[in-house]
Design an enzyme around this catalytic site. Sequence first.
Site, PDB file in Angstrom:
ATOM      1  N   ASP A  89      51.096  44.245  21.656  1.00 56.03           N
ATOM      2  CA  ASP A  89      51.205  45.702  21.493  1.00 56.03           C
ATOM      3  C   ASP A  89      52.244  45.942  20.324  1.00 56.03           C
ATOM      4  O   ASP A  89      53.014  45.003  20.019  1.00 56.03           O
ATOM      5  CB  ASP A  89      51.809  46.559  22.484  1.00 56.03           C
ATOM      6  CG  ASP A  89      51.376  47.751  22.537  1.00 56.03           C
ATOM      7  OD1 ASP A  89      51.109  48.418  21.468  1.00 56.03           O
ATOM      8  OD2 ASP A  89      51.958  48.590  23.494  1.00 56.03           O
ATOM      9  N   ASP A 268      44.744  46.662  29.640  1.00 55.07           N
ATOM     10  CA  ASP A 268      45.944  46.187  30.207  1.00 55.07           C
ATOM     11  C   ASP A 268      46.471  47.342  30.957  1.00 55.07           C
ATOM     12  O   ASP A 268      46.633  48.370  30.568  1.00 55.07           O
ATOM     13  CB  ASP A 268      46.792  45.789  29.011  1.00 55.07           C
ATOM     14  CG  ASP A 268      47.598  46.958  28.294  1.00 55.07           C
ATOM     15  OD1 ASP A 268      46.975  47.925  27.623  1.00 55.07           O
ATOM     16  OD2 ASP A 268      48.601  47.365  28.847  1.00 55.07           O
ATOM     17  N   CYS A 306      39.553  37.534  50.086  1.00 54.01           N
ATOM     18  CA  CYS A 306      40.058  37.088  49.022  1.00 54.01           C
ATOM     19  C   CYS A 306      40.529  35.774  49.005  1.00 54.01           C
ATOM     20  O   CYS A 306      41.080  35.197  49.936  1.00 54.01           O
ATOM     21  CB  CYS A 306      41.261  38.009  49.016  1.00 54.01           C
ATOM     22  SG  CYS A 306      41.972  37.547  47.112  1.00 54.01           S
ATOM     23  N   CYS A 308      42.564  34.174  46.799  1.00 51.40           N
ATOM     24  CA  CYS A 308      44.082  34.074  46.184  1.00 51.40           C
ATOM     25  C   CYS A 308      44.696  33.383  46.998  1.00 51.40           C
ATOM     26  O   CYS A 308      44.653  33.262  48.239  1.00 51.40           O
ATOM     27  CB  CYS A 308      44.605  35.401  45.586  1.00 51.40           C
ATOM     28  SG  CYS A 308      45.492  36.193  46.953  1.00 51.40           S
ATOM     29  N   CYS A 311      46.279  35.084  49.863  1.00 53.38           N
ATOM     30  CA  CYS A 311      45.388  35.697  51.220  1.00 53.38           C
ATOM     31  C   CYS A 311      45.077  34.360  51.979  1.00 53.38           C
ATOM     32  O   CYS A 311      44.943  34.220  52.982  1.00 53.38           O
ATOM     33  CB  CYS A 311      44.128  36.319  50.580  1.00 53.38           C
ATOM     34  SG  CYS A 311      44.675  37.943  50.138  1.00 53.38           S
ATOM     35  N   HIS A 337      48.329  38.330  44.435  1.00 56.76           N
ATOM     36  CA  HIS A 337      47.043  39.020  44.923  1.00 56.76           C
ATOM     37  C   HIS A 337      46.713  39.919  43.984  1.00 56.76           C
ATOM     38  O   HIS A 337      45.439  40.051  43.891  1.00 56.76           O
ATOM     39  CB  HIS A 337      47.430  39.510  46.412  1.00 56.76           C
ATOM     40  CG  HIS A 337      46.400  40.209  46.899  1.00 56.76           C
ATOM     41  ND1 HIS A 337      45.193  39.864  47.469  1.00 56.76           N
ATOM     42  CD2 HIS A 337      46.113  41.762  46.794  1.00 56.76           C
ATOM     43  CE1 HIS A 337      44.453  40.796  47.524  1.00 56.76           C
ATOM     44  NE2 HIS A 337      44.839  41.741  47.274  1.00 56.76           N
TER      45      HIS A 337
HETATM   46 ZN   LIG Z   1      44.459  38.020  47.982  1.00 59.24          ZN
END
Ligand SMILES: [Zn+2]
Length: 382
Positions: A89, A268, A306, A308, A311, A337
């Site tokens: 930016d 973003d 999920c 990730c 999780c 997450h």
């Molecule tokens: Zn997750």
Amino acid sequence: MKFSLSTADNNARLGFLETAHGIIETPTFMPVGTQGTVKAIEQRELVEIGAQIILGNTYHLYLRPGLEILRAANGLHKFMNWRKPILTDSGGFQVFSLSELRKLSEDGVRFQSHIDGSEHLFTPENVVDIQRVIGSDIMMMLDECTPFPSTFDEAKKSNELTMRWAKRGRMQFLLTEELYEHSQAQFAIVQGSVYAELREISAKQLIELDCEGYAIGGLAVGESAETMYAMVEVCNEILPQEKPRYLMGVGTPENLLEAIERGVDMFDCVLPTRNGRNANVFSRFGKINFRNAEYKNDFTPIDDECECYTCRNFTRAYLRHLFMTKEILGLQLATIHNLYFYQWLMKETRNAIREKRFAEWKREMLASMAMRSESGRRSFGK
Ligand SMILES: [Zn+2]
């Protein structure tokens, strides 16, 4: 930089943005790494999450670590050891929101550092030079982020300054070269507050500069979501099809899907990272706040589908415990997450556009995210 559209589903677009540091699939969400780090997580975790590009901020990086160190490090990529693309930016927004005693003139904006009060000047030209030293793959022009609310006349005046600055910024970009061994691109920023007429003028004038891409700025600053979507529509009707469109500082999962439906490619926002650090997580079935006592004995993951790291390995009860005891691991796991969720959302979006079922998928996704209130039970896919 090369942008190619592979397909579209009504106005929603699927594309590829090729940079020297790799290909970005669009629509894409860029995690915010203001000071050369995405807060609370490591670069290797960003890779695992699937981030294809991150954001840096010119204002912050210019003040700290400063240009001398960035130049000695051969740019931000090497300094922070991030091998994928970076967008910076311009710092205009931070000058207007963080620093005190700023003074706007035709030349640029003079401001005092929020850190030590030292005085600095940003001009359309030196903001290009600074981003050459940072070495971002995509640099943004210096603009005046029009305050909200502004009258039509105030917004018009501000917009005209941004357009004059854009001409100077583009000239400086074309007259200078990259400092490291990779090419850089430059995006101009459409302003015009909540006035369709000004947005149109801004987009039309900026197109003439033939930038590599265009951003829609000055939104998500207090106007209604409907107004924001209306402004996005106005801009996207004018912005060239063959160039990437970036809606700055937006937003919630809902905002992203609505803007994608209107033809936006890049986003973003600090929401997934900032909310994560505040014990708030996003999921397919809405938001969860770990300060809520109902998670004390909840030994299920945030979302059992999920994939990730958080999780796959930890329960809600443990996450709540981390937040209640102010352990830094809580910040890290919630950030992982949330960013994974945003990347997942963009991946699913791209699949839906590819299969020409975006509108239907979006409707289902929005209904699912609205389904779970703070105290409700998981209901998605069960
Ligand atoms: Zn997750």
